[in-house]
Design a protein around this motif. Structure first.
Motif, PDB file in Angstrom:
ATOM      1  N   PHE A   1      -1.846  13.983   4.448  1.00 14.52           N
ATOM      2  CA  PHE A   1      -2.813  12.897   4.608  1.00 14.52           C
ATOM      3  C   PHE A   1      -2.376  12.113   5.856  1.00 14.52           C
ATOM      4  O   PHE A   1      -1.190  11.815   6.016  1.00 14.52           O
ATOM      5  CB  PHE A   1      -2.751  12.009   3.358  1.00 14.52           C
ATOM      6  CG  PHE A   1      -3.807  10.943   3.294  1.00 14.52           C
ATOM      7  CD1 PHE A   1      -5.007  11.167   2.641  1.00 14.52           C
ATOM      8  CD2 PHE A   1      -3.595   9.702   3.882  1.00 14.52           C
ATOM      9  CE1 PHE A   1      -5.975  10.178   2.577  1.00 14.52           C
ATOM     10  CE2 PHE A   1      -4.559   8.711   3.816  1.00 14.52           C
ATOM     11  CZ  PHE A   1      -5.753   8.950   3.164  1.00 14.52           C
TER      12      PHE A   1
ATOM     13  N   THR B   1      -2.166   9.094   7.102  1.00 11.36           N
ATOM     14  CA  THR B   1      -1.293   7.918   7.141  1.00 11.36           C
ATOM     15  C   THR B   1       0.177   8.295   6.967  1.00 11.36           C
ATOM     16  O   THR B   1       1.052   7.746   7.632  1.00 11.36           O
ATOM     17  CB  THR B   1      -1.748   6.859   6.097  1.00 11.36           C
ATOM     18  OG1 THR B   1      -1.325   5.574   6.534  1.00 11.36           O
ATOM     19  CG2 THR B   1      -1.218   7.109   4.705  1.00 11.36           C
ATOM     20  N   ASP B   2       0.467   9.246   6.111  1.00 14.58           N
ATOM     21  CA  ASP B   2       1.862   9.658   5.888  1.00 14.58           C
ATOM     22  C   ASP B   2       2.471  10.190   7.186  1.00 14.58           C
ATOM     23  O   ASP B   2       3.615   9.880   7.526  1.00 14.58           O
ATOM     24  CB  ASP B   2       1.955  10.737   4.796  1.00 14.58           C
ATOM     25  CG  ASP B   2       1.467  10.257   3.430  1.00 14.58           C
ATOM     26  OD1 ASP B   2       0.357   9.684   3.375  1.00 14.58           O
ATOM     27  OD2 ASP B   2       2.177  10.454   2.438  1.00 14.58           O
TER      28      ASP B   2
ATOM     29  N   ASP C   1       5.135  12.288  -2.131  1.00 13.72           N
ATOM     30  CA  ASP C   1       3.937  11.462  -2.224  1.00 13.72           C
ATOM     31  C   ASP C   1       3.107  12.001  -3.392  1.00 13.72           C
ATOM     32  O   ASP C   1       2.693  13.165  -3.391  1.00 13.72           O
ATOM     33  CB  ASP C   1       3.153  11.533  -0.906  1.00 13.72           C
ATOM     34  CG  ASP C   1       1.938  10.615  -0.927  1.00 13.72           C
ATOM     35  OD1 ASP C   1       1.297  10.508  -1.986  1.00 13.72           O
ATOM     36  OD2 ASP C   1       1.622  10.032   0.124  1.00 13.72           O
TER      37      ASP C   1
ATOM     38  N   ASN D   1       3.805  16.182   0.053  1.00 14.37           N
ATOM     39  CA  ASN D   1       2.773  15.788  -0.899  1.00 14.37           C
ATOM     40  C   ASN D   1       2.836  16.708  -2.110  1.00 14.37           C
ATOM     41  O   ASN D   1       2.935  17.921  -1.956  1.00 14.37           O
ATOM     42  CB  ASN D   1       1.392  15.927  -0.266  1.00 14.37           C
ATOM     43  CG  ASN D   1       1.220  14.947   0.869  1.00 14.37           C
ATOM     44  OD1 ASN D   1       1.104  13.756   0.641  1.00 14.37           O
ATOM     45  ND2 ASN D   1       1.244  15.446   2.097  1.00 14.37           N
TER      46      ASN D   1
ATOM     47  N   SER E   1       0.847  -1.197   0.000  1.00 17.13           N
ATOM     48  CA  SER E   1       0.000   0.000   0.000  1.00 17.13           C
ATOM     49  C   SER E   1       0.883   1.248   0.000  1.00 17.13           C
ATOM     50  O   SER E   1       2.101   1.162   0.231  1.00 17.13           O
ATOM     51  CB  SER E   1      -0.886  -0.001   1.247  1.00 17.13           C
ATOM     52  OG  SER E   1      -0.064   0.050   2.389  1.00 17.13           O
ATOM     53  N   THR E   2       0.273   2.376  -0.231  1.00 16.73           N
ATOM     54  CA  THR E   2       1.026   3.632  -0.123  1.00 16.73           C
ATOM     55  C   THR E   2       1.599   3.763   1.283  1.00 16.73           C
ATOM     56  O   THR E   2       2.753   4.163   1.460  1.00 16.73           O
ATOM     57  CB  THR E   2       0.114   4.825  -0.448  1.00 16.73           C
ATOM     58  OG1 THR E   2      -0.370   4.677  -1.789  1.00 16.73           O
ATOM     59  CG2 THR E   2       0.864   6.143  -0.333  1.00 16.73           C
ATOM     60  N   SER E   3       0.796   3.419   2.282  1.00 21.22           N
ATOM     61  CA  SER E   3       1.265   3.524   3.668  1.00 21.22           C
ATOM     62  C   SER E   3       2.576   2.763   3.861  1.00 21.22           C
ATOM     63  O   SER E   3       3.536   3.291   4.436  1.00 21.22           O
ATOM     64  CB  SER E   3       0.209   2.957   4.624  1.00 21.22           C
ATOM     65  OG  SER E   3      -1.006   3.651   4.492  1.00 21.22           O
TER      66      SER E   3
ATOM     67  N   CYS F   1      -0.252   6.101  -5.016  1.00 21.81           N
ATOM     68  CA  CYS F   1      -1.209   5.012  -5.107  1.00 21.81           C
ATOM     69  C   CYS F   1      -1.751   4.931  -6.527  1.00 21.81           C
ATOM     70  O   CYS F   1      -1.571   5.841  -7.340  1.00 21.81           O
ATOM     71  CB  CYS F   1      -2.298   5.136  -4.061  1.00 21.81           C
ATOM     72  SG  CYS F   1      -3.347   6.526  -4.290  1.00 21.81           S
TER      73      CYS F   1
ATOM     74  N   CYS G   1       0.194  10.687  -4.615  1.00 26.65           N
ATOM     75  CA  CYS G   1      -1.155  10.108  -4.663  1.00 26.65           C
ATOM     76  C   CYS G   1      -2.139  10.974  -5.449  1.00 26.65           C
ATOM     77  O   CYS G   1      -2.959  10.458  -6.197  1.00 26.65           O
ATOM     78  CB  CYS G   1      -1.686   9.881  -3.261  1.00 26.65           C
ATOM     79  SG  CYS G   1      -1.008   8.401  -2.498  1.00 26.65           S
ATOM     80  N   HIS G   2      -2.076  12.291  -5.267  1.00 29.56           N
ATOM     81  CA  HIS G   2      -3.066  13.162  -5.906  1.00 29.56           C
ATOM     82  C   HIS G   2      -2.525  13.922  -7.119  1.00 29.56           C
ATOM     83  O   HIS G   2      -3.156  14.875  -7.571  1.00 29.56           O
ATOM     84  CB  HIS G   2      -3.662  14.129  -4.886  1.00 29.56           C
ATOM     85  CG  HIS G   2      -4.703  13.459  -4.032  1.00 29.56           C
ATOM     86  ND1 HIS G   2      -6.015  13.351  -4.417  1.00 29.56           N
ATOM     87  CD2 HIS G   2      -4.588  12.804  -2.859  1.00 29.56           C
ATOM     88  CE1 HIS G   2      -6.685  12.680  -3.494  1.00 29.56           C
ATOM     89  NE2 HIS G   2      -5.843  12.330  -2.537  1.00 29.56           N
TER      90      HIS G   2
ATOM     91  N   TYR H   1      -5.040   3.605  -7.267  1.00 31.69           N
ATOM     92  CA  TYR H   1      -6.496   3.456  -7.384  1.00 31.69           C
ATOM     93  C   TYR H   1      -7.201   4.795  -7.536  1.00 31.69           C
ATOM     94  O   TYR H   1      -8.418   4.843  -7.606  1.00 31.69           O
ATOM     95  CB  TYR H   1      -7.065   2.676  -6.187  1.00 31.69           C
ATOM     96  CG  TYR H   1      -6.637   3.165  -4.818  1.00 31.69           C
ATOM     97  CD1 TYR H   1      -7.199   4.294  -4.258  1.00 31.69           C
ATOM     98  CD2 TYR H   1      -5.668   2.482  -4.103  1.00 31.69           C
ATOM     99  CE1 TYR H   1      -6.803   4.745  -3.022  1.00 31.69           C
ATOM    100  CE2 TYR H   1      -5.260   2.920  -2.855  1.00 31.69           C
ATOM    101  CZ  TYR H   1      -5.832   4.056  -2.310  1.00 31.69           C
ATOM    102  OH  TYR H   1      -5.427   4.493  -1.081  1.00 31.69           O
ATOM    103  N   LYS H   2      -6.458   5.893  -7.573  1.00 29.53           N
ATOM    104  CA  LYS H   2      -7.057   7.216  -7.778  1.00 29.53           C
ATOM    105  C   LYS H   2      -7.015   7.534  -9.278  1.00 29.53           C
ATOM    106  O   LYS H   2      -7.733   6.913 -10.045  1.00 29.53           O
ATOM    107  CB  LYS H   2      -6.345   8.243  -6.905  1.00 29.53           C
ATOM    108  CG  LYS H   2      -6.591   7.953  -5.398  1.00 29.53           C
ATOM    109  CD  LYS H   2      -5.760   8.770  -4.449  1.00 29.53           C
ATOM    110  CE  LYS H   2      -6.077   8.366  -3.004  1.00 29.53           C
ATOM    111  NZ  LYS H   2      -5.123   8.891  -2.038  1.00 29.53           N
TER     112      LYS H   2
HETATM  113  C1  LIG Z   1      -4.860   8.181  -0.851  1.00 28.57           C
HETATM  114  C2  LIG Z   1      -3.648   8.517  -0.089  1.00 28.57           C
HETATM  115  C3  LIG Z   1      -2.994   7.558   0.693  1.00 28.57           C
HETATM  116  C4  LIG Z   1      -3.572   6.181   0.811  1.00 28.57           C
HETATM  117  O1  LIG Z   1      -2.742   5.295   1.486  1.00 28.57           O
HETATM  118  P1  LIG Z   1      -3.143   3.766   1.538  1.00 28.57           P
HETATM  119  O2  LIG Z   1      -2.026   3.107   2.186  1.00 28.57           O
HETATM  120  O3  LIG Z   1      -3.424   3.334   0.130  1.00 28.57           O
HETATM  121  O4  LIG Z   1      -4.416   3.658   2.320  1.00 28.57           O
HETATM  122  C5  LIG Z   1      -1.831   7.921   1.335  1.00 28.57           C
HETATM  123  N1  LIG Z   1      -1.330   9.178   1.232  1.00 28.57           N
HETATM  124  C6  LIG Z   1      -1.948  10.120   0.499  1.00 28.57           C
HETATM  125  C7  LIG Z   1      -1.362  11.489   0.397  1.00 28.57           C
HETATM  126  C8  LIG Z   1      -3.138   9.829  -0.165  1.00 28.57           C
HETATM  127  O5  LIG Z   1      -3.747  10.757  -0.878  1.00 28.57           O
END
Ligand SMILES: *Cc1c(COP(=O)(O)O)cnc(C)c1O
Length: 398
Positions: A126, A128-129, A195, A166, A96-98, A218, A197-198, A220-221
């Motif tokens: 975000f 999790t980061d 990161d 990010n 996963s991204t995490s 990631c 992701c977006h 899936y976006k």
């Molecule tokens: C969507 C997103 C994540 C998602 O992390 P997962 O491990 O896939 O749940 C992490 N960081 C950012 C900045 C995101 O936008």
């Protein structure tokens, strides 16, 4: 037809990316949440059926070799590479991204010059980061310094080991200055981790061109890989030999099937792997990447900016005065591919929007988030979303 509706029609007619919409499974809702979960490309179910029936069902264990399962993480990494401006051999898909944030932050702190004890982290990141970086810092004896990305240059110093930023803020849609901030991080002798992701799949990233050290993102976006599709890790070629993974699983070993007790890392992007790849998700992602064939990321960016401009214009024209305010920067250089509107009663408003076929996203407590995915969202969608939003904002339900 109103002026704005006529303009939407003309913009859709002139849009070179418009035919791509037909590649996706969509209905008559306006889908503005592709920055949370991208839409399903039409051909993916048949491909997955083949993977299940033929590759798993009939070939079974032989598929690791004969169906190319074993090398899928690097192969699919090379398919993502052009979308984020990377030469082949630097991206591996998996986890996963995490988990990739963890690998990247720890590895960055190990790549940094000796004696540096600070890891700078985007203060509005975000969650999790931030959580993972904090744990990584505890484990490696570093201290987290939360910092607004714009303030990074002033916060950097001789104690800075790594910086986790990010590219686009998930809430506000603000695009940060990746080239400038990466250069500032390097000038301070630290390691830059981005990161994506977006931003990946929505705008040019230029990982190689801007000298980024490590990156995660990631799929899936904007990359439409499917729910929970595996993420990716970029390790710039110049760092690969020194990349010291905190999760040195057996599939990142130089000779994994020798099953030796001692660890010896593989060369190249493979070093970023951990355990057995999640093949079903990975092959769904691989198939979904077909939609990028022949698509120029500059054209995607141009359409994304035109869409978000047009949506903002329609919101301004239609919405009752003072009910919503954009928190997404107006300047193109500072805008990702979403529009975030502050709205006091965002929660019931988003519920009403979804009930009326306009699917956006809520970021509590008071942000309405609309993601514009240029491969399958058009200008008529933007106009309709703004019109329905204005109607909801004017009505009694909200
Ligand atoms: C969507 C997103 C994540 C998602 O992390 P997962 O491990 O896939 O749940 C992490 N960081 C950012 C900045 C995101 O936008």
């Amino acid at each position: 037809m109103s002026d704005l509706q006529e303009r939407a029609q003309a913009l859709d007619t002139a849009d070179e990316l418009a035919p791509l919409r037909g590649l996706f499974t969509l209905d008559d809702t306006v889908y503005l949440d592709g920055n949370s979960l991208g839409a399903l490309p039409r051909h993916v179910p048949a491909r997955l059926q083949e993977v299940l029936t033929r590759e798993w069902g009939e070939l079974r264990i032989r598929s690791w070799d004969e169906s190319g399962w074993w090398t899928a993480p690097e192969r699919i990494g090379d398919r993502i590479a052009p979308i984020v401006g990377a030469a082949p051999g630097q991206i591996v898909v998996g986890d996963s991204t995490s988990v990739n944030v963890f690998k990247a932050v720890v590895a960055a702190s190990r790549l940094a010059p000796e004696g540096r004890d600070e890891i700078l982290v985007d203060a509005s990141t975000f969650p999790t980061d931030g959580y993972i970086a904090a744990s990584a810092a505890r484990m490696t004896g570093h201290r987290i310094v939360p910092v607004d990305p714009a303030d990074v240059p002033g916060a950097l110093g001789t104690r800075s080991a790594a910086v986790l930023l990010n590219h686009v803020d998930y809430r506000s849609g603000r695009l940060h200055d990746l080239p400038g901030l990466t250069a500032a991080v390097h000038a301070a002798g630290a390691v830059a981790v981005w990161d994506l992701c977006h931003s990946a799949g929505a705008l040019p990233v230029g990982l190689d061109a801007h000298g980024v050290d490590l990156a995660v993102g990631c799929t899936y976006k904007y990359l439409n890989g499917g729910p929970g599709a595996p993420a990716y890790l970029y390790v710039a070629e110049r760092h690969q030999a020194a990349f010291d993974s905190p999760l040195p699983g057996w599939t990142s070993h130089a000779d994994p099937f020798a099953m030796t007790p001692g660890y010896a890392p593989a060369d190249g992007a493979v070093r970023g792997r951990v355990g057995t790849p999640d093949i079903l998700s990975m092959l769904a992602l691989e198939a979904s990447l077909d939609v990028w064939e022949g698509v120029r990321i500059d054209a995607v960016r141009a359409k994304s900016l035109a869409l978000t401009d047009f949506f903002l214009e329609c919101v301004t024209a239609y919405a009752p005065e003072g009910r919503v305010a954009s928190v997404t920067p107006a300047a193109h250089a500072e805008r990702g591919s979403q529009v975030a509107l502050r709205c006091e009663d965002a929660e019931p408003v988003m519920r009403a929007l979804i009930a009326r076929g306009v699917v956006g996203d809520l970021r509590r407590p008071d942000v309405l988030r609309f993601g514009f995915t240029p491969l399958y969202v058009g200008f008529a969608d933007a106009e309709r979303a703004a019109r329905v939003l204005a109607d909801v904002l004017s009505g009694p339900a909200a």
